[in-house]
Scaffold this motif. Sequence first.
Motif, PDB file in Angstrom:
ATOM      1  N   GLN A 316       0.817  -1.292  -0.183  1.00 24.85           N
ATOM      2  CA  GLN A 316       0.103  -0.077  -0.145  1.00 24.85           C
ATOM      3  C   GLN A 316       0.925   1.326  -0.018  1.00 24.85           C
ATOM      4  N   VAL A 317       1.977   1.148   0.563  1.00 29.52           N
ATOM      5  CA  VAL A 317       2.864   2.488   0.504  1.00 29.52           C
ATOM      6  C   VAL A 317       4.095   2.218  -0.071  1.00 29.52           C
ATOM      7  N   CYS A 318       4.354   1.320  -1.082  1.00 29.59           N
ATOM      8  CA  CYS A 318       5.445   1.193  -1.696  1.00 29.59           C
ATOM      9  C   CYS A 318       5.206   1.777  -3.145  1.00 29.59           C
ATOM     10  N   PRO A 319       6.275   2.725  -3.552  1.00 33.31           N
ATOM     11  CA  PRO A 319       6.184   3.591  -4.754  1.00 33.31           C
ATOM     12  C   PRO A 319       6.252   2.566  -5.915  1.00 33.31           C
ATOM     13  N   ASP A 320       7.010   1.400  -5.975  1.00 32.96           N
ATOM     14  CA  ASP A 320       7.162   0.492  -7.112  1.00 32.96           C
ATOM     15  C   ASP A 320       5.939  -0.455  -7.226  1.00 32.96           C
ATOM     16  N   CYS A 321       5.089  -0.880  -5.921  1.00 38.22           N
ATOM     17  CA  CYS A 321       3.856  -1.628  -5.929  1.00 38.22           C
ATOM     18  C   CYS A 321       2.723  -0.725  -6.519  1.00 38.22           C
ATOM     19  N   GLN A 322       2.839   0.770  -6.048  1.00 41.38           N
ATOM     20  CA  GLN A 322       1.824   1.418  -6.720  1.00 41.38           C
ATOM     21  C   GLN A 322       2.060   1.993  -8.031  1.00 41.38           C
ATOM     22  N   ALA A 323       3.156   2.022  -8.391  1.00 43.61           N
ATOM     23  CA  ALA A 323       3.425   2.397 -10.004  1.00 43.61           C
ATOM     24  C   ALA A 323       2.811   0.854 -10.820  1.00 43.61           C
ATOM     25  N   ARG A 324       3.304  -0.160 -10.186  1.00 46.74           N
ATOM     26  CA  ARG A 324       2.499  -1.273 -11.060  1.00 46.74           C
ATOM     27  C   ARG A 324       0.860  -1.333 -10.995  1.00 46.74           C
ATOM     28  N   ILE A 325       0.445  -0.838  -9.925  1.00 50.03           N
ATOM     29  CA  ILE A 325      -1.076  -0.966  -9.644  1.00 50.03           C
ATOM     30  C   ILE A 325      -1.630   0.059 -11.169  1.00 50.03           C
ATOM     31  N   LYS A 326      -0.978   1.234 -10.838  1.00 45.54           N
ATOM     32  CA  LYS A 326      -1.334   2.257 -12.055  1.00 45.54           C
ATOM     33  C   LYS A 326      -0.834   1.631 -13.537  1.00 45.54           C
ATOM     34  N   ALA A 327       0.293   1.274 -13.660  1.00 50.00           N
ATOM     35  CA  ALA A 327       0.462   0.804 -15.162  1.00 50.00           C
ATOM     36  C   ALA A 327      -0.412  -0.232 -15.589  1.00 50.00           C
ATOM     37  N   GLU A 328      -0.669  -1.361 -14.795  1.00 50.70           N
ATOM     38  CA  GLU A 328      -1.404  -2.432 -15.024  1.00 50.70           C
ATOM     39  C   GLU A 328      -3.199  -1.990 -15.099  1.00 50.70           C
ATOM     40  N   GLY A 329      -3.486  -0.998 -14.420  1.00 44.55           N
ATOM     41  CA  GLY A 329      -4.772  -0.634 -14.245  1.00 44.55           C
ATOM     42  C   GLY A 329      -5.512  -1.398 -13.365  1.00 44.55           C
ATOM     43  N   LEU A 330      -4.767  -1.975 -12.214  1.00 45.02           N
ATOM     44  CA  LEU A 330      -5.403  -2.570 -11.407  1.00 45.02           C
ATOM     45  C   LEU A 330      -6.269  -1.652 -10.356  1.00 45.02           C
ATOM     46  N   ALA A 331      -7.065  -2.599  -9.806  1.00 43.84           N
ATOM     47  CA  ALA A 331      -8.123  -1.616  -8.791  1.00 43.84           C
ATOM     48  C   ALA A 331      -7.476  -1.754  -7.430  1.00 43.84           C
ATOM     49  N   ASP A 332      -6.644  -2.582  -7.010  1.00 46.37           N
ATOM     50  CA  ASP A 332      -6.264  -2.544  -5.450  1.00 46.37           C
ATOM     51  C   ASP A 332      -5.091  -3.367  -5.439  1.00 46.37           C
ATOM     52  N   GLU A 333      -4.666  -3.871  -4.098  1.00 42.44           N
ATOM     53  CA  GLU A 333      -3.712  -4.602  -3.740  1.00 42.44           C
ATOM     54  C   GLU A 333      -4.073  -5.896  -4.177  1.00 42.44           C
ATOM     55  N   HIS A 334      -5.179  -6.279  -4.022  1.00 40.28           N
ATOM     56  CA  HIS A 334      -5.757  -7.635  -3.908  1.00 40.28           C
ATOM     57  C   HIS A 334      -5.594  -8.046  -5.361  1.00 40.28           C
ATOM     58  N   GLU A 335      -5.776  -7.117  -6.355  1.00 39.29           N
ATOM     59  CA  GLU A 335      -5.738  -7.512  -7.811  1.00 39.29           C
ATOM     60  C   GLU A 335      -4.167  -7.398  -8.193  1.00 39.29           C
ATOM     61  N   LEU A 336      -3.647  -6.755  -7.278  1.00 45.70           N
ATOM     62  CA  LEU A 336      -1.897  -6.871  -7.518  1.00 45.70           C
ATOM     63  C   LEU A 336      -1.514  -8.355  -7.305  1.00 45.70           C
ATOM     64  N   GLN A 337      -1.994  -8.776  -6.086  1.00 41.92           N
ATOM     65  CA  GLN A 337      -1.527 -10.123  -5.832  1.00 41.92           C
ATOM     66  C   GLN A 337      -2.041 -10.991  -7.086  1.00 41.92           C
ATOM     67  N   SER A 338      -3.179 -10.855  -7.548  1.00 43.79           N
ATOM     68  CA  SER A 338      -3.651 -11.614  -8.522  1.00 43.79           C
ATOM     69  C   SER A 338      -2.654 -11.521  -9.888  1.00 43.79           C
ATOM     70  N   TYR A 339      -2.247 -10.206 -10.145  1.00 38.70           N
ATOM     71  CA  TYR A 339      -1.256  -9.910 -11.174  1.00 38.70           C
ATOM     72  C   TYR A 339      -0.142 -10.682 -10.808  1.00 38.70           C
ATOM     73  N   PHE A 340       0.353 -10.956  -9.394  1.00 39.32           N
ATOM     74  CA  PHE A 340       1.441 -11.407  -9.190  1.00 39.32           C
ATOM     75  C   PHE A 340       1.514 -13.038  -9.626  1.00 39.32           C
ATOM     76  N   ILE A 341       0.266 -13.634  -9.321  1.00 39.58           N
ATOM     77  CA  ILE A 341       0.053 -14.927  -9.518  1.00 39.58           C
ATOM     78  C   ILE A 341      -0.068 -15.286 -10.935  1.00 39.58           C
ATOM     79  N   ARG A 342      -0.801 -14.453 -11.535  1.00 34.14           N
ATOM     80  CA  ARG A 342      -1.243 -14.819 -13.185  1.00 34.14           C
ATOM     81  C   ARG A 342       0.419 -14.587 -13.846  1.00 34.14           C
ATOM     82  N   ARG A 343       1.119 -13.772 -13.617  1.00 37.21           N
ATOM     83  CA  ARG A 343       2.343 -13.622 -14.157  1.00 37.21           C
ATOM     84  C   ARG A 343       3.165 -14.780 -13.904  1.00 37.21           C
TER      85      ARG A 343
END
Length: 513
Positions: A316-343
Amino acid sequence: MSTISIIPEPQSIEIGDGHFIISAATVIVATDEAKPVAEFLTDLLRPATGFDLHVAEKGENAITLTLLEGDESEGYTLAISETSIRIEATTPAGLFYGVQTLRQLLPITIESDDTISDVEWSVPIATITDAPRFAWRGLHLDVARHYFDVTFIKKFIDLMALYKLNVFHWHLTEDQGWRIEIKKYPKLTEIGSKRSESPLMENRHQGDGKPYDGGYYTHDEVREVVAYAAARSITVVPEIEMPGHAVAALTSYPELGCVGEGYVVRTTWGIAKDVFCAGKDSVFTFLENVLTEVLDLFPSEFIHIGGDECPKDRWQVCPDCQARIKAEGLADEHELQSYFIRRMERWLNERGRRLIGWDEILEGGLAPNATVMSWRGSQGGIDAANAGHDVVMSPTTNCYFDYYQAEDKDAEPPAIGRYLPLERVYQFQPIPEDIDPAKAHHVLGGQGNIWTEYIPTSDHLEYMTYPRAIALAEIVWSYPEKRDFSAFKSRLNQHNERLNLLEVNYRPMKDDD
Ligand code: ACM
Ligand code: ZN
């Protein structure tokens, strides 16, 4: 003659009058792919009988192992007459299970390491037809909280084979220790396999002050375990945890975390807020490099990537993680986990492997081909199966063998807080009613999990594992029509002497079990 007591209960048994007697003159007949199973049988018979039986292409008074043409199945038939024993199957695994059933028909002293000269090695005349209900009959072992050496792992695998379990889920990495050699990243074991202390058994809020010098499995040892398991029809599924349960890795290579410094291999149990950073591409490169070595060691189609208990605080507070959420058009950190697993899934699928993870991988959207291991109850498995994904059922309610075995906790060694008696394991229904019958085939099977926070020794581990794993073995092999807990208990009681000879520190059943 002792009563017949086969676990797991076969589909059909007919017992006749009379016996086949195994003697020094018995020949074991097998060709081609049946031969390794025949060699396994001679090795099994040799110590107690003292017979050095030979595998031949044909013979009289023989135990014959035959591979038939046909659809591949783990089923077998075992036909015993006064003059022959015939085991037939369409796969070496099926023959192997026929051998395990034959073993359980022999006098229990067959398990002895010493030659016993005054026993008649007789097997009752019988016809047994058998096949398992489920393809995934698993046991999971956490070797990260506490390490167990290869000699013990082999014993664990031997017991799985006796009860026809076929998946050894090897939980190799954790916050408290990294236990598999990765040649590209030597610090994972140099640093990550050790911790400065562990919680006290009696009081988990206090450290024991004793450095835990862990231990880890080298590539050679892993290969040895994988081959040993394969010779017993067991697949080893490795688990490399991500994105959570990663503090041992972060301590070894701090640049893999969101914060980048200050990590210490954990000395307490529970869930860590520090996890792999999902924003940095270097983290994915690291994990792909780790998995490249893992794929080379483990032929298993399934690779377990963990996925459970990953707090989102750092993301939630990591600039790299937040940049990833933005770049990938993810809704939140749960979708970021989903991005991680899909990748990671895409990477594994490209290499011909399948991803399996704990049920938290459902959060934020399930990766397209993922298989779900349902542990927080059955709902995750129900949802995934109904959505057309394969699942392995392993709910805490029936499958967590780190829980207490008696209501009176003072009468038991320290364990994780909850209570899971033998009978509740036996009541386990791998296909819950809420799964659409048309989707029930997505349930690959069931699994017992052994987490070792409170299990520091192999004796203690066996105490927690048996007999609960034996009850699980029957549930995942046999069909529900066969369920009868009191009959199971009486068969199990006859296995005590066998387990004694195998030097297994099982928990003896009590009157109220
Ligand atoms: C789990 O028990 N954390 C999968
Ligand atoms: Zn991050």
